[in-house]
Write a protein that holds these residues in place. Structure first.
Motif, mmCIF file in Angstrom:
data_model
loop_
_atom_site.group_PDB
_atom_site.id
_atom_site.type_symbol
_atom_site.label_atom_id
_atom_site.label_comp_id
_atom_site.label_asym_id
_atom_site.label_seq_id
_atom_site.Cartn_x
_atom_site.Cartn_y
_atom_site.Cartn_z
ATOM 1 N N ARG A 1 0.824 -1.214 0.000
ATOM 2 C CA ARG A 1 0.000 0.000 0.000
ATOM 3 C C ARG A 1 0.855 1.260 0.000
ATOM 4 O O ARG A 1 0.486 2.266 -0.611
ATOM 5 C CB ARG A 1 -0.915 0.010 1.219
ATOM 6 C CG ARG A 1 -2.017 -1.040 1.191
ATOM 7 C CD ARG A 1 -2.777 -1.044 2.500
ATOM 8 N NE ARG A 1 -3.878 -2.001 2.483
ATOM 9 C CZ ARG A 1 -4.591 -2.324 3.561
ATOM 10 N NH1 ARG A 1 -4.306 -1.766 4.734
ATOM 11 N NH2 ARG A 1 -5.580 -3.196 3.467
ATOM 12 N N LEU A 2 1.989 1.205 0.680
ATOM 13 C CA LEU A 2 2.807 2.409 0.853
ATOM 14 C C LEU A 2 3.663 2.702 -0.370
ATOM 15 O O LEU A 2 3.638 3.811 -0.914
ATOM 16 C CB LEU A 2 3.706 2.259 2.088
ATOM 17 C CG LEU A 2 4.668 3.423 2.348
ATOM 18 C CD1 LEU A 2 3.900 4.693 2.689
ATOM 19 C CD2 LEU A 2 5.650 3.075 3.466
ATOM 20 N N VAL A 3 4.457 1.733 -0.789
ATOM 21 C CA VAL A 3 5.469 1.979 -1.820
ATOM 22 C C VAL A 3 4.844 1.806 -3.195
ATOM 23 O O VAL A 3 4.718 0.703 -3.713
ATOM 24 C CB VAL A 3 6.693 1.047 -1.647
ATOM 25 C CG1 VAL A 3 7.754 1.391 -2.689
ATOM 26 C CG2 VAL A 3 7.272 1.167 -0.241
ATOM 27 N N ARG A 4 4.464 2.926 -3.794
ATOM 28 C CA ARG A 4 3.881 2.919 -5.135
ATOM 29 C C ARG A 4 4.935 3.281 -6.186
ATOM 30 O O ARG A 4 5.036 2.638 -7.225
ATOM 31 C CB ARG A 4 2.708 3.901 -5.200
ATOM 32 C CG ARG A 4 1.605 3.602 -4.192
ATOM 33 C CD ARG A 4 0.819 2.366 -4.553
ATOM 34 N NE ARG A 4 -0.228 2.066 -3.593
ATOM 35 C CZ ARG A 4 -1.427 2.622 -3.581
ATOM 36 N NH1 ARG A 4 -1.737 3.548 -4.481
ATOM 37 N NH2 ARG A 4 -2.334 2.270 -2.684
ATOM 38 N N THR A 5 5.683 4.336 -5.941
ATOM 39 C CA THR A 5 6.748 4.736 -6.865
ATOM 40 C C THR A 5 8.103 4.356 -6.275
ATOM 41 O O THR A 5 8.253 4.245 -5.064
ATOM 42 C CB THR A 5 6.713 6.255 -7.118
ATOM 43 O OG1 THR A 5 6.932 6.954 -5.879
ATOM 44 C CG2 THR A 5 5.383 6.674 -7.698
ATOM 45 N N GLY A 6 9.078 4.149 -7.155
ATOM 46 C CA GLY A 6 10.385 3.699 -6.696
ATOM 47 C C GLY A 6 10.423 2.195 -6.536
ATOM 48 O O GLY A 6 9.496 1.477 -6.962
ATOM 49 N N SER A 7 11.473 1.707 -5.887
ATOM 50 C CA SER A 7 11.638 0.262 -5.737
ATOM 51 C C SER A 7 12.268 -0.056 -4.386
ATOM 52 O O SER A 7 13.306 0.515 -4.026
ATOM 53 C CB SER A 7 12.538 -0.279 -6.856
ATOM 54 O OG SER A 7 12.817 -1.652 -6.673
ATOM 55 N N LEU A 8 11.629 -0.937 -3.642
ATOM 56 C CA LEU A 8 12.142 -1.380 -2.347
ATOM 57 C C LEU A 8 12.253 -2.894 -2.347
ATOM 58 O O LEU A 8 11.274 -3.595 -2.607
ATOM 59 C CB LEU A 8 11.216 -0.927 -1.221
ATOM 60 C CG LEU A 8 11.570 -1.452 0.180
ATOM 61 C CD1 LEU A 8 12.920 -0.904 0.634
ATOM 62 C CD2 LEU A 8 10.469 -1.082 1.185
ATOM 63 N N ARG A 9 13.456 -3.396 -2.061
ATOM 64 C CA ARG A 9 13.680 -4.837 -1.934
ATOM 65 C C ARG A 9 13.917 -5.165 -0.462
ATOM 66 O O ARG A 9 14.772 -4.551 0.188
ATOM 67 C CB ARG A 9 14.880 -5.284 -2.769
ATOM 68 C CG ARG A 9 15.056 -6.808 -2.786
ATOM 69 C CD ARG A 9 16.242 -7.248 -3.618
ATOM 70 N NE ARG A 9 17.511 -7.087 -2.920
ATOM 71 C CZ ARG A 9 18.432 -6.186 -3.192
ATOM 72 N NH1 ARG A 9 18.227 -5.311 -4.171
ATOM 73 N NH2 ARG A 9 19.556 -6.113 -2.516
ATOM 74 N N VAL A 10 13.173 -6.127 0.033
ATOM 75 C CA VAL A 10 13.274 -6.502 1.446
ATOM 76 C C VAL A 10 13.669 -7.972 1.546
ATOM 77 O O VAL A 10 13.054 -8.839 0.908
ATOM 78 C CB VAL A 10 11.936 -6.282 2.179
ATOM 79 C CG1 VAL A 10 12.048 -6.742 3.634
ATOM 80 C CG2 VAL A 10 11.521 -4.811 2.106
#
Length: 411
Positions: free
Chosen positions: A12-21
């Protein structure tokens, strides 16, 4: 369970950009559409940290990084926090997270009930760290507040000198005037007003470390006859002043005490006097302070919105002669501080352990990002009892002695 909650929250939070967890079991997830050029990657080392992020994300992210339970790829705090802030929406978080934030905001009057005893303890928590630490990353005059970048390429020393010159010009200070510096820090403003403008200055602080070094600096400058520095709460003052200045102190006053603060300024200020209050502030609606910042950096602190300050100024009876909003100046200042902190890392490691270093780098980074990505700025309030205590336009700030002072500062 908590991984599912976390993934729902991040989706829900990360719409733009890229986060790898990367999770404690070694599995990975990606969030975001990859647009905007923002990329970050983190590794969460244990289930307890994953659960903490789901319950209290602001506090858990800072604590996890400090303790080494959250590993940020390339130690790139900027990219991770910027990605989060740029995507920030309250409705992306679970109801319990929003409920905690609302409760903390509603309890602001209790959390920030900074009576004299608590104020002393809060100041000691941050400002009574070793003077050696601050000398490693501040300018030579030890200005621990927003500088004034007339030119973004200015050195930190020049920008801090320009800040003091800008404030002195707004004060319309003249030789022989009695000036009060509320929250005088290491004495830089007091020394400048006494040495360069001929004022007689009383400075008050609640930090024993700051006071001791400030008094040494006053003695070294040969200004003992012009500067009186005291370990004293501003609320206990009862003498008149021609000019009052307070830089970076209002953030520590707290919501319940704005009326007391501005009423005291009004009481102490001569009928013909001028005051200049310089503070971090929000240009958006009020919101709860960062729980991590409150716990580890500035207990009792609060960044007020203009809507929270204006009523107290009105009730004080003072004229708001001018309000200037400094945008991005503090971001530039904080970037200088972080660069100097990092450049002196060998010396820092002799003073503090790895956990403190991670905490301090996280603090400086999230703070400059607040000015770059959120509705945070610096307000300068010019206050007076009389409407004509200062000129009716700002032209005087950019001509004559004020311009000369700014030019000298930039050289």
């Amino acid at each position: 369970m908590w991984q599912t909650v976390f993934e729902t929250m991040m989706s829900r939070l990360v719409r733009t950009g890229s986060l790898r967890v990367t999770y404690p079991d070694g599995s990975t997830s990606r969030f975001g559409d990859g647009s905007g050029g923002l990329e970050a990657a983190v590794k969460i080392r244990d289930e307890a940290t994953l659960r903490a992020i789901c319950l209290r994300p602001d506090l858990a992210l800072g604590e996890g990084y400090m303790d080494g339970r959250i590993e940020i790829e390339f130690d790139d705090i900027d990219s991770l926090v910027r990605l989060v802030l740029r995507n920030w929406r309250d409705d992306a978080f679970p109801l319990w997270v929003r409920a905690v934030n609302r409760t903390r905001f509603k309890l602001g009057n209790f959390i920030q009930k900074n009576d004299p005893r608590r104020s002393r303890a809060n100041v000691a928590h941050h400002y009574d760290l070793s003077n050696e630490l601050y000398q490693l990353f501040l300018d030579q005059d030890l200005q621990y507040s927003c500088a004034y970048f007339a030119d973004p390429t200015m050195s930190l020393e020049a920008a801090q000198a320009a800040k003091k010159a800008h404030i002195a010009a707004k004060l319309r200070i003249e030789p022989g005037m009695r000036a009060l510096d509320i929250g005088c820090g290491w004495g830089g403003m007091a020394i400048t007003l006494a040495r360069d403008w001929g004022a007689k200055v009383v400075g008050v602080t609640l930090s024993e470390n700051q006071l001791a070094l400030a008094q040494q600096r006053v003695a070294a400058a040969g200004l003992q006859d012009r500067i009186d520095l005291r370990l004293q709460d501003y609320r206990l003052l009862d003498e008149p002043f021609d000019r009052i200045v307070s830089v970076g102190m209002l953030e520590h006053v707290g919501l319940p005490h704005y009326d007391t603060y501005f009423s005291k300024v009004s009481e102490l200020l001569d009928p013909d006097g001028v005051a200049l209050i310089h503070t971090i502030g929000r240009t958006g609606p009020p919101m709860a302070q960062s729980e991590w910042i409150n716990r580890y950096i500035f207990p009792g602190g609060y960044v007020p919105s203009l809507s929270e300050l204006a009523p107290a100024v009105e009730r004080s009876g003072l004229w708001n002669a001018d309000i200037e909003v400094l945008r991005l100046h503090y971001a530039l200042t904080l970037r200088h501080w972080l660069a100097r902190f990092d450049s002196h890392m060998d010396a820092v490691k002799k003073l503090y352990d790895a956990r403190f270093i991670r905490m301090w780098r996280y603090y400086l980074t999230v703070c400059y990002l607040a000015f770059e990505e959120q509705k945070q700025a610096v307000f300068q309030f010019q206050l007076a009892h009389k409407r004509d205590a200062v000129p009716i336009t700002r032209d005087y700030l950019y001509s004559g002695t004020a311009v000369s002072a700014d030019r000298r500062a930039a050289e």
